[in-house]
Design an enzyme around this catalytic site. Structure first.
Site, PDB file in Angstrom:
ATOM      1  N   ASP A   1      -3.237  10.499   1.612  1.00 22.28           N
ATOM      2  CA  ASP A   1      -2.754   9.127   1.692  1.00 22.28           C
ATOM      3  C   ASP A   1      -3.054   8.337   0.423  1.00 22.28           C
ATOM      4  OD1 ASP A   1      -1.967   9.685   4.289  1.00 22.28           O
ATOM      5  OD2 ASP A   1      -3.834   8.944   5.164  1.00 22.28           O
ATOM      6  N   LYS A   2      -2.327   7.260   0.258  1.00 23.98           N
ATOM      7  CA  LYS A   2      -2.461   6.387  -0.916  1.00 23.98           C
ATOM      8  C   LYS A   2      -3.908   5.989  -1.175  1.00 23.98           C
ATOM      9  CE  LYS A   2      -1.344   1.670  -2.370  1.00 23.98           C
ATOM     10  NZ  LYS A   2      -0.697   0.401  -1.975  1.00 23.98           N
TER      11      LYS A   2
END
Length: 304
Positions: A139-140
Site C-alpha cells: 500500500d501507499k
C-alpha cells in the site's frame, strides 16, 4: 496472440484463471488472465465466461492476448533506495507515501515511473503496460521491500512462487491494544467489501483464502509491536486481519481509529524481510531492511 486449448480430464476441476496463468506459452499472470476474461478475450465453448469457472473435459478455450502496447507512462528521475540488483531482479525499499503503480489520481510520481527511469526497457511485460516488472505490491503508506522483475522469465518464476506461497514475507506492525497471546494465526477469507468498494472485509462466503501468522515482539501497554508473516497475499491482508481480532494497525484510518494520537500519516506497517528462490540460480536469497525513521521515532516514544 491467439491460443486454443481442448481440455482433457487432466485439466478438469481447475479454475479458468488459474489454468491460464499456468500456461507457459501464454506467459500471463493470474490477475492479467482475469482481466482478459473480463474483456471477453477468453471464450469457453465460444461463449463469454467468468474467472472462477471450473473447467471440464471436452471444453474448448479460445484466448486472445493483445500485443503489448508501448507504455504511455513517463520515466521520472525519482530517487530509489536499491537494496539489490542484478540482470533479473531489482529489490527496492519503498518509502512511505509512494504509490506502487499508476491508478486514478496517481498518474505520476509512482514507483513504476521511477523504475522506468532506472531500468529503461529492461522490465517484464507480463502485467501489462501500467505495471511493468511489478509482481506484488504494498500500500501507499506501507514502507519496505519490493521485488521488481526485469524480464518475463523472472516474472513467471516469482509469480509461481507467490502462487504456491513459498516466498518469505515478514512485516513489522504496531497495532492498537495489548494482544493476549504471544503468537497466533488468523485464517479468515478476505474479499472486497460489499458496499464500500475501496475497502476489503472478512467474507467467509465469497472471500479468498487469507492466512496471517503473527508474533509479539514488544509490548507497550496500549500498543504492541508485532511481526506478521504472510502465507497468502490478499489486498490489505494484515490490516484487515489484525482489525478483525480487535487490534487494528496504529495510524490506519480505514480499518482502525479515525483519530490518531501521534499525527501519523497512514498505518504503521513495514515490509521488513523478503526471501525467494532466485529465478536464474534457484538459490534461496533473503533481504532485510531497517525500520524507516518515522517507525523508529514512534518506537522511542512508546518505550518512554
Amino acid at each position: 496472440m491467439q491460443a486454443h486449448y481442448s481440455l482433457t480430464e487432466r485439466e478438469a476441476g481447475q479454475r479458468l484463471d488459474r489454468f491460464l496463468s499456468e500456461q507457459a506459452a501464454l506467459g500471463i499472470s493470474r490477475s492479467y488472465a482475469g482481466r482478459l476474461i473480463e474483456e471477453n478475450r477468453v471464450l469457453l465453448d465460444g461463449k463469454r465466461t467468468k474467472a472462477g469457472t471450473k473447467l471440464r473435459a471436452g471444453m474448448k478455450l479460445d484466448i486472445t492476448v493483445p500485443e503489448p502496447e508501448k507504455p504511455e507512462l513517463l520515466p521520472e528521475d525519482i530517487p530509489l533506495s536499491i537494496v539489490y540488483e542484478d540482470e533479473d531482479v531489482l529489490i527496492v525499499n519503498k518509502p512511505k507515501g509512494m504509490v506502487v503503480h499508476p491508478a486514478a489520481g496517481h498518474g505520476s510520481g509512482t514507483l513504476v515511473n521511477a523504475i522506468l527511469h532506472h531500468c529503461g526497457d529492461t522490465l517484464s511485460s507480463i502485467n501489462g503496460v501500467a505495471r511493468p516488472g511489478i509482481v506484488h505490491r504494498i500500500d501507499k503508506d506501507t514502507t519496505g521491500l519490493l521485488v521488481i522483475c526485469k524480464n518475463d522469465e523472472a516474472h513467471r518464476s516469482l509469480s509461481e512462487q507467490l502462487r504456491v506461497h513459498s516466498i518469505t514475507r515478514r512485516y513489522a506492525a504496531i497495532v492498537c491494544g495489548n494482544l493476549r497471546e504471544d503468537s497466533g494465526t488468523i485464517d479468515k477469507p478476505i474479499g472486497r467489501h460489499r458496499t464500500e468498494r475501496k475497502r476489503q472485509a472478512i467474507d467467509p462466503e465469497r472471500g479468498r483464502e487469507a492466512v496471517t501468522h503473527y508474533t509479539v515482539l514488544e509490548r507497550f501497554g496500549a500498543y504492541t509491536l508485532v511481526e506478521c508473516r504472510l502465507e497468502t497475499g490478499r489486498t490489505h491482508q494484515i490490516r484487515v486481519h489484525m482489525a478483525s481480532i480487535g487490534h487494528p494497525l496504529l495510524g490506519d484510518e480505514v480499518y482502525g481509529q479515525r483519530k490518531q494520537p501521534f499525527r501519523l500519516e497512514g498505518q504503521c506497517l513495514h515490509a521488513k524481510t523478503l526471501g525467494f528462490r532466485h529465478p536464474r540460480t534457484g538459490e534461496y536469497v533473503e533481504f532485510d531492511s531497517e525500520y524507516p525513521e518515522y517507525f523508529t521515532a514512534l518506537l522511542r516514544k512508546l518505550r518512554h
